[in-house]
Scaffold this motif. Structure first.
Motif, PDB file in Angstrom:
ATOM      1  N   LEU A   1       6.206 -10.386 -40.292  1.00  0.00           N
ATOM      2  CA  LEU A   1       5.156 -11.333 -40.692  1.00  0.00           C
ATOM      3  C   LEU A   1       3.783 -10.891 -40.204  1.00  0.00           C
ATOM      4  O   LEU A   1       2.858 -11.694 -40.102  1.00  0.00           O
TER       5      LEU A   1
ATOM      6  N   ARG B   1      14.481  -5.037 -46.191  1.00  0.00           N
ATOM      7  CA  ARG B   1      13.404  -5.520 -47.069  1.00  0.00           C
ATOM      8  C   ARG B   1      12.049  -5.140 -46.474  1.00  0.00           C
ATOM      9  O   ARG B   1      11.070  -4.927 -47.202  1.00  0.00           O
ATOM     10  N   GLU B   2      11.981  -5.084 -45.107  1.00  0.00           N
ATOM     11  CA  GLU B   2      10.721  -4.735 -44.436  1.00  0.00           C
ATOM     12  C   GLU B   2      10.330  -3.290 -44.706  1.00  0.00           C
ATOM     13  O   GLU B   2       9.164  -2.916 -44.540  1.00  0.00           O
TER      14      GLU B   2
ATOM     15  N   ALA C   1       3.909  -5.003 -50.204  1.00  0.00           N
ATOM     16  CA  ALA C   1       3.621  -5.741 -48.972  1.00  0.00           C
ATOM     17  C   ALA C   1       2.450  -5.077 -48.266  1.00  0.00           C
ATOM     18  O   ALA C   1       2.345  -3.847 -48.238  1.00  0.00           O
TER      19      ALA C   1
ATOM     20  N   PHE D   1       0.794 -10.138 -49.271  1.00  0.00           N
ATOM     21  CA  PHE D   1       2.184 -10.598 -49.215  1.00  0.00           C
ATOM     22  C   PHE D   1       2.916  -9.881 -48.095  1.00  0.00           C
ATOM     23  O   PHE D   1       2.829  -8.652 -47.962  1.00  0.00           O
ATOM     24  N   LEU D   2       3.650 -10.635 -47.271  1.00  0.00           N
ATOM     25  CA  LEU D   2       4.347 -10.071 -46.115  1.00  0.00           C
ATOM     26  C   LEU D   2       5.853 -10.067 -46.358  1.00  0.00           C
ATOM     27  O   LEU D   2       6.406 -11.017 -46.935  1.00  0.00           O
TER      28      LEU D   2
ATOM     29  N   GLY E   1       8.383 -10.691 -44.563  1.00  0.00           N
ATOM     30  CA  GLY E   1       9.123 -11.812 -43.992  1.00  0.00           C
ATOM     31  C   GLY E   1       9.156 -13.027 -44.893  1.00  0.00           C
ATOM     32  O   GLY E   1       9.962 -13.947 -44.684  1.00  0.00           O
ATOM     33  N   ASN E   2       8.300 -13.054 -45.931  1.00  0.00           N
ATOM     34  CA  ASN E   2       8.258 -14.192 -46.858  1.00  0.00           C
ATOM     35  C   ASN E   2       9.046 -13.943 -48.139  1.00  0.00           C
ATOM     36  O   ASN E   2       9.089 -14.803 -49.011  1.00  0.00           O
ATOM     37  N   PHE E   3       9.665 -12.768 -48.259  1.00  0.00           N
ATOM     38  CA  PHE E   3      10.370 -12.412 -49.497  1.00  0.00           C
ATOM     39  C   PHE E   3      11.744 -13.060 -49.520  1.00  0.00           C
ATOM     40  O   PHE E   3      12.545 -12.897 -48.608  1.00  0.00           O
ATOM     41  N   ARG E   4      12.046 -13.801 -50.584  1.00  0.00           N
ATOM     42  CA  ARG E   4      13.322 -14.501 -50.706  1.00  0.00           C
ATOM     43  C   ARG E   4      14.052 -14.169 -52.006  1.00  0.00           C
ATOM     44  O   ARG E   4      15.194 -14.562 -52.177  1.00  0.00           O
ATOM     45  N   GLU E   5      13.409 -13.473 -52.919  1.00  0.00           N
ATOM     46  CA  GLU E   5      14.004 -13.223 -54.232  1.00  0.00           C
ATOM     47  C   GLU E   5      14.852 -11.957 -54.212  1.00  0.00           C
ATOM     48  O   GLU E   5      14.801 -11.159 -53.282  1.00  0.00           O
TER      49      GLU E   5
ATOM     50  N   LYS F   1      11.941  -7.833 -57.978  1.00  0.00           N
ATOM     51  CA  LYS F   1      10.510  -7.649 -57.746  1.00  0.00           C
ATOM     52  C   LYS F   1       9.949  -6.697 -58.794  1.00  0.00           C
ATOM     53  O   LYS F   1      10.442  -5.570 -58.950  1.00  0.00           O
TER      54      LYS F   1
END
Length: 237
Positions: A30, A89-90, A99, A104-105, A107-111, A114
């Motif tokens: 994040l 994902r990081e 990112a 967009f960071l 740590g906020n990715f949920r899908e 992309k």
């Protein structure tokens, strides 16, 4: 970047900065409250014990690699990822230009999907064996290997065959866009952390059935490693 005499982030070339961002977000998904990548790495210089331990972990992992990585070629040659290597994902999101600090960071990715406009690529992040606690009946997609070079993937529920996204999936080759498949067997490792995804590499649309969701068959440029083929096929059961 973990060495005592590591170069400053701003002195790295484009490729070096890309890898550095993958490390940065692996440490601070994040952003860590830093205003720049250089500030983050400057703070790391003070953490000698941590840098030493992390270097040992990375060295061990490199010496115990299970799969031989294959370079990405063509229009993806500048992407700092390798086929049949595994990433969090990081690492995936900054590597694909998705990112950045101040934006967009990871740590906020949920899908699990992309669209990467800058490199005209759909990245599909697939979890094969889905846990009832983490996935509703609507999101327990039917994803499995049909053969070592053919993979069945189910799109998100809102994606119809006639939608812009559905059309892009079907016509990506004619349009000059690309598809990269990433796969992991489970969401979490044995110790509870997130399991990384293996990059299966570029894939080409072959066929589909249905709409909302679409069941798409992708043909892989590189065959699955034997162990991945085994557990990916098992997931179909």
């Amino acid at each position: 970047m973990l060495a005592d005499d590591a170069p400053g982030y701003d002195t790295l070339d484009a490729s070096g900065q890309a890898y550095a961002r993958m490390l940065f977000f692996s440490l601070w998904p994040l952003g860590g409250g830093f205003s720049s990548y250089a500030d983050g790495f400057a703070s790391l210089r003070q953490q000698r014990a941590f840098r030493s331990e992390l270097t040992q972990v990375l060295t061990y992992n490199l010496e115990h690699t299970d799969h031989y990585p294959i370079p990405l070629l063509g229009e993806h040659s500048g992407v700092p990822l390798a086929i049949h290597a595994s990433y969090s994902r990081e690492e995936i999101l900054p590597a694909l230009g998705q990112a950045e600090l101040g934006g967009f960071l990871p740590g906020n990715f949920r899908e699990g999907v992309k669209w990467c406009e800058g490199i005209q690529t759909d990245a599909l992040l697939i979890t094969l064996e889905k846990d009832d606690k983490d996935f509703s009946p609507q999101t327990r997609y039917k994803d499995f290997a049909m053969s070592p070079d053919r993979f069945h993937w189910e799109s998100q529920n809102q994606t119809s065959a006639s939608s812009p996204t559905g059309q892009r999936y079907q016509q990506h080759k004619a349009r000059g866009s690309h598809v990269l498949l990433f796969v992991r067997r489970y969401k979490k490792t044995d110790i509870g952390g997130p399991q990384p995804w293996m990059l299966l590499g570029p894939a080409e649309y072959e066929s589909h059935e249905g709409s909302k969701p679409m069941g798409i068959v992708w043909r892989l440029q590189h065959e699955l490693p034997a162990d991945v083929w085994t557990y990916s096929a098992i997931a179909a059961g």
